[in-house]
Design a protein around this motif. Sequence first.
Motif, mmCIF file in Angstrom:
data_model
loop_
_atom_site.group_PDB
_atom_site.id
_atom_site.type_symbol
_atom_site.label_atom_id
_atom_site.label_comp_id
_atom_site.label_asym_id
_atom_site.label_seq_id
_atom_site.Cartn_x
_atom_site.Cartn_y
_atom_site.Cartn_z
ATOM 1 N N LEU A 81 -5.244 -0.141 2.801
ATOM 2 C CA LEU A 81 -4.193 0.863 2.776
ATOM 3 C C LEU A 81 -2.836 0.183 2.815
ATOM 4 O O LEU A 81 -2.648 -0.856 3.436
ATOM 5 C CB LEU A 81 -4.352 1.827 3.949
ATOM 6 N N GLY A 130 -1.403 4.288 3.712
ATOM 7 C CA GLY A 130 -1.953 4.475 5.043
ATOM 8 C C GLY A 130 -0.892 4.618 6.120
ATOM 9 O O GLY A 130 -1.154 5.135 7.192
ATOM 10 N N ARG A 140 -3.926 11.129 7.904
ATOM 11 C CA ARG A 140 -3.428 10.059 7.055
ATOM 12 C C ARG A 140 -2.379 10.608 6.119
ATOM 13 O O ARG A 140 -2.545 11.708 5.624
ATOM 14 C CB ARG A 140 -4.590 9.466 6.243
ATOM 15 N N PRO A 141 -1.359 9.873 5.879
ATOM 16 C CA PRO A 141 -0.990 8.592 6.464
ATOM 17 C C PRO A 141 -0.322 8.776 7.819
ATOM 18 O O PRO A 141 0.183 9.841 8.136
ATOM 19 C CB PRO A 141 0.007 8.026 5.450
#
Length: 104
Positions: A4, A48, A73-74
């Motif tokens: 991520l 992420g 997320r994120p």
Amino acid sequence: MNNLKFFVIADEHTIMAFSLAGVRGKVAHTPGQVQKLLAQSWEDPEVGLVLITERLADQVREVVDGARRDRLRPLILEIPDLAGPIAQKESLLDRLRSLMGLPR
């Protein structure tokens, strides 16, 4: 999903500083631009962690707090811009306690 990436929402100078480290981001000046960039980051499966300057996050406080509360997320982390941290700013720990309804 193991790799991520970070995404920065900030002013021109902060974006330039992060780009030197290879972190991508976009410049925002208005609440509408901030909301649009946040929405884009939520739709990108590679993002992420969103780093957003405190001053821009304050422009759309309800959106940022709602995303922290409702989204896995994120992750969203507020950072100072090049002008420095906002004085008397609530700490991240205090903000998390407030969002979770815990005493300070």
